[in-house]
Scaffold this motif. Structure first.
Motif, PDB file in Angstrom:
ATOM      1  N   GLU A  75       0.842  -1.187   0.000  1.00 57.07           N
ATOM      2  CA  GLU A  75       0.000   0.000   0.000  1.00 57.07           C
ATOM      3  C   GLU A  75       0.876   1.235   0.000  1.00 57.07           C
ATOM      4  O   GLU A  75       2.068   1.171   0.313  1.00 57.07           O
ATOM      5  N   THR A  76       0.301   2.347  -0.354  1.00 51.69           N
ATOM      6  CA  THR A  76       1.072   3.587  -0.380  1.00 51.69           C
ATOM      7  C   THR A  76       0.191   4.752   0.041  1.00 51.69           C
ATOM      8  O   THR A  76      -1.019   4.760  -0.225  1.00 51.69           O
ATOM      9  N   THR A  77       0.797   5.698   0.716  1.00 48.77           N
ATOM     10  CA  THR A  77       0.115   6.920   1.124  1.00 48.77           C
ATOM     11  C   THR A  77       0.554   8.051   0.212  1.00 48.77           C
ATOM     12  O   THR A  77       1.751   8.276   0.024  1.00 48.77           O
ATOM     13  N   PHE A  78      -0.389   8.743  -0.374  1.00 51.19           N
ATOM     14  CA  PHE A  78      -0.059   9.832  -1.293  1.00 51.19           C
ATOM     15  C   PHE A  78       0.537  11.020  -0.548  1.00 51.19           C
ATOM     16  O   PHE A  78       0.185  11.283   0.609  1.00 51.19           O
ATOM     17  N   GLU A  79       1.420  11.723  -1.218  1.00 48.22           N
ATOM     18  CA  GLU A  79       2.017  12.925  -0.625  1.00 48.22           C
ATOM     19  C   GLU A  79       0.939  13.951  -0.321  1.00 48.22           C
ATOM     20  O   GLU A  79       0.988  14.656   0.687  1.00 48.22           O
ATOM     21  N   GLU A  80      -0.062  14.029  -1.193  1.00 51.79           N
ATOM     22  CA  GLU A  80      -1.211  14.892  -0.977  1.00 51.79           C
ATOM     23  C   GLU A  80      -2.467  14.110  -1.343  1.00 51.79           C
ATOM     24  O   GLU A  80      -2.449  13.310  -2.283  1.00 51.79           O
ATOM     25  N   ASP A  81      -3.553  14.308  -0.599  1.00 52.65           N
ATOM     26  CA  ASP A  81      -4.797  13.620  -0.920  1.00 52.65           C
ATOM     27  C   ASP A  81      -5.181  13.919  -2.367  1.00 52.65           C
ATOM     28  O   ASP A  81      -4.984  15.041  -2.858  1.00 52.65           O
ATOM     29  N   THR A  82      -5.736  12.919  -3.041  1.00 53.76           N
ATOM     30  CA  THR A  82      -6.055  13.080  -4.461  1.00 53.76           C
ATOM     31  C   THR A  82      -7.369  12.411  -4.829  1.00 53.76           C
ATOM     32  O   THR A  82      -7.775  11.427  -4.194  1.00 53.76           O
TER      33      THR A  82
ATOM     34  N   LYS B 261      -9.680  10.865   2.988  1.00 57.22           N
ATOM     35  CA  LYS B 261      -9.350  11.936   3.921  1.00 57.22           C
ATOM     36  C   LYS B 261     -10.249  11.780   5.140  1.00 57.22           C
ATOM     37  O   LYS B 261     -11.448  11.540   5.018  1.00 57.22           O
ATOM     38  N   GLY B 262      -9.669  11.867   6.328  1.00 55.31           N
ATOM     39  CA  GLY B 262     -10.434  11.631   7.547  1.00 55.31           C
ATOM     40  C   GLY B 262     -10.287  10.210   8.057  1.00 55.31           C
ATOM     41  O   GLY B 262     -10.942   9.825   9.012  1.00 55.31           O
ATOM     42  N   PHE B 263      -9.439   9.427   7.355  1.00 56.56           N
ATOM     43  CA  PHE B 263      -9.082   8.062   7.761  1.00 56.56           C
ATOM     44  C   PHE B 263     -10.248   7.073   7.683  1.00 56.56           C
ATOM     45  O   PHE B 263     -10.224   6.031   8.327  1.00 56.56           O
ATOM     46  N   ILE B 264     -11.265   7.386   6.886  1.00 54.54           N
ATOM     47  CA  ILE B 264     -12.336   6.417   6.630  1.00 54.54           C
ATOM     48  C   ILE B 264     -11.797   5.412   5.616  1.00 54.54           C
ATOM     49  O   ILE B 264     -11.320   5.788   4.542  1.00 54.54           O
ATOM     50  N   THR B 265     -11.837   4.122   5.973  1.00 54.57           N
ATOM     51  CA  THR B 265     -11.219   3.088   5.146  1.00 54.57           C
ATOM     52  C   THR B 265     -12.272   2.126   4.590  1.00 54.57           C
ATOM     53  O   THR B 265     -13.169   1.694   5.315  1.00 54.57           O
TER      54      THR B 265
ATOM     55  N   LYS C 274     -14.544  12.003  -3.624  1.00 59.19           N
ATOM     56  CA  LYS C 274     -13.872  11.992  -2.329  1.00 59.19           C
ATOM     57  C   LYS C 274     -12.358  11.997  -2.513  1.00 59.19           C
ATOM     58  O   LYS C 274     -11.817  11.358  -3.414  1.00 59.19           O
ATOM     59  N   MET C 275     -11.676  12.710  -1.630  1.00 59.89           N
ATOM     60  CA  MET C 275     -10.217  12.762  -1.668  1.00 59.89           C
ATOM     61  C   MET C 275      -9.633  11.506  -1.020  1.00 59.89           C
ATOM     62  O   MET C 275     -10.039  11.109   0.068  1.00 59.89           O
ATOM     63  N   VAL C 276      -8.681  10.886  -1.715  1.00 64.48           N
ATOM     64  CA  VAL C 276      -8.091   9.628  -1.254  1.00 64.48           C
ATOM     65  C   VAL C 276      -6.713   9.876  -0.646  1.00 64.48           C
ATOM     66  O   VAL C 276      -5.881  10.573  -1.223  1.00 64.48           O
ATOM     67  N   ARG C 277      -6.500   9.294   0.501  1.00 65.86           N
ATOM     68  CA  ARG C 277      -5.224   9.434   1.202  1.00 65.86           C
ATOM     69  C   ARG C 277      -4.289   8.268   0.910  1.00 65.86           C
ATOM     70  O   ARG C 277      -3.090   8.429   0.759  1.00 65.86           O
ATOM     71  N   LEU C 278      -4.852   7.049   0.834  1.00 60.93           N
ATOM     72  CA  LEU C 278      -4.039   5.833   0.699  1.00 60.93           C
ATOM     73  C   LEU C 278      -4.795   4.807  -0.131  1.00 60.93           C
ATOM     74  O   LEU C 278      -6.022   4.702  -0.045  1.00 60.93           O
TER      75      LEU C 278
ATOM     76  N   GLU D 171      -6.607   9.153 -12.963  1.00 64.48           N
ATOM     77  CA  GLU D 171      -5.393   8.722 -13.655  1.00 64.48           C
ATOM     78  C   GLU D 171      -4.285   8.414 -12.647  1.00 64.48           C
ATOM     79  O   GLU D 171      -3.591   7.386 -12.749  1.00 64.48           O
ATOM     80  N   ASN D 172      -4.142   9.285 -11.662  1.00 59.85           N
ATOM     81  CA  ASN D 172      -3.130   9.085 -10.629  1.00 59.85           C
ATOM     82  C   ASN D 172      -3.436   7.834  -9.811  1.00 59.85           C
ATOM     83  O   ASN D 172      -2.554   7.020  -9.520  1.00 59.85           O
ATOM     84  N   LEU D 173      -4.709   7.656  -9.445  1.00 59.56           N
ATOM     85  CA  LEU D 173      -5.117   6.501  -8.644  1.00 59.56           C
ATOM     86  C   LEU D 173      -4.897   5.193  -9.400  1.00 59.56           C
ATOM     87  O   LEU D 173      -4.379   4.219  -8.854  1.00 59.56           O
ATOM     88  N   ASN D 174      -5.279   5.180 -10.679  1.00 59.01           N
ATOM     89  CA  ASN D 174      -5.116   3.958 -11.480  1.00 59.01           C
ATOM     90  C   ASN D 174      -3.652   3.621 -11.723  1.00 59.01           C
ATOM     91  O   ASN D 174      -3.258   2.446 -11.660  1.00 59.01           O
ATOM     92  N   GLN D 175      -2.832   4.630 -11.984  1.00 54.47           N
ATOM     93  CA  GLN D 175      -1.411   4.386 -12.220  1.00 54.47           C
ATOM     94  C   GLN D 175      -0.736   3.872 -10.951  1.00 54.47           C
ATOM     95  O   GLN D 175       0.091   2.949 -10.992  1.00 54.47           O
TER      96      GLN D 175
END
Length: 344
Positions: free
Chosen positions: A235-242, A280-284, A316-320, A246-250
């Motif tokens: 898994e990876t945590t993005f530098e900034e929520d996104t 964002k907000g740590f909802i998984t 929704k903004m994704v953190r990880l 395209e970024n998520l799929n890559q």
């Protein structure tokens, strides 16, 4: 094993001995994202622990040595340790990268001392061992004295040993269960052992019966050989929520390639793909798909993971994000996969 990842790093870099070492995400001067995978006992003195946000760990001890996770190194060290353990008992069960059960008939203390000595001499790592009449007692005993500990609990001393320990020491009892038990006035294992089983069942269902048995040192599960690796994940945590598709799929494709590399190196096939998305907000959220056939095809991992991910891509903004392969089995020499039959 004692603080396994951190101990392996110190073994490779002796100059780190005695210093607080943290293995995990890059702290980026206290602004990093991600979490602590593990840390040395020196780091724990500052309040750092596994699963803690790396930014928090940095604030607790900015002078600590922060290192990235090096799975290939830890897997190799694990193989060395497990090959030693297998020699000491006919019944052996590995339950993690750094933990195993051995079923021995007698001379537990002498055997444990021999194991500890050989691991130190050959692998240059320390371990803590618990010896008991059941798996649950041995497990709790192994955590009783760390690092480099040895705790032997005879059958006649099981209740004496378990009674004063916090209920959280029982594997499977987490924060929520502990809080519920505490609200019932149950804080120690001895108190749990003396609880009315019917009351535990009304609160926890069948788990209440099992907890009661474990609290009394009763564990009839046998030591049995299992496939040690139950899943492979990254898994990876993005530098900034996104929320950029395209970024998520890559990123998901990159993670798929990473888990596929480990899958092939370990000669595993998989049947289930699970993705994880943390907003964002740590909802998984997680979602899984089980295939009809075992495979090790990279394309199938990518396609399945991205198809699952598509259901989570919205505003929704994704953190990880992460991907996990499970339902694993070892690929046997000469074994053909369904794709190979179709291709031929």
């Amino acid at each position: 094993m004692d603080s396994f990842f951190a101990s392996v790093e110190v073994r490779e870099k002796p100059e780190l001995a005695g210093k607080p070492v943290v293995v995990g995400a890059d702290p980026k001067g206290g602004k990093g994202r991600g979490v602590v995978s593990t840390c040395s006992y020196e780091a724990r003195k500052y309040g750092i622990k596994s699963g803690m946000p790396i930014s928090r760990a940095y604030k607790l001890c900015p002078t600590a040595i922060f290192l990235p996770v090096n799975f290939p190194l830890y897997i190799e060290a694990s193989k060395e340790v497990m090959s030693i353990l297998r020699k000491y008992a006919e019944k052996f069960q590995q339950v993690g990268i750094d933990e195993a059960y051995l079923d021995v008939s007698s001379k537990g203390r002498e055997l444990a001392l021999s194991i500890k000595k050989e691991i130190v001499e050959k692998v240059k790592l320390t371990c803590s061992i618990g010896v008991g009449p059941s798996k649950i007692v041995a497990k709790i005993a192994s955590d009783y004295k760390k690092p480099d500990g040895l705790t032997v609990v005879e059958l006649s001393r099981v209740k004496e040993f378990l009674s004063p320990l916090p209920v959280r020491k029982i594997p499977g009892i987490g924060k929520k269960t502990e809080a519920t038990l505490n609200a019932m006035g149950v804080e120690k294992i001895g108190q749990l052992a003396g609880c009315d089983v019917q009351e535990l069942m009304s609160r926890f269902g069948k788990w209440g019966i099992y907890m009661h048995e474990l609290a009394n040192g009763i564990d009839e599960s046998e030591v049995r050989e299992e496939e040690c690796c139950k899943s492979i994940s990254r898994e990876t945590t993005f530098e900034e929520d996104t929320d950029d598709p395209e970024n998520l799929n890559q990123t998901m494709e990159d993670l798929a390639e990473d888990v596929h590399k480990s899958l092939v190196e370990e000669r595993f096939l998989f049947k289930t793909v699970t993705i994880k998305v943390r907003y964002k907000g740590f909802i998984t959220r997680t979602k899984a798909r089980t295939l009809e056939h075992y495979t090790d095809e990279l394309g199938i991992i990518k396609d399945t993971a991205k198809a699952l991910l598509k259901e989570f891509i919205d505003d929704k903004m994704v953190r990880l994000i992460g991907v996990r392969l499970s339902s694993l089995e070892t690929r046997r020499t000469g074994q053909k996969l369904i794709e190979e039959f179709v291709a031929s």
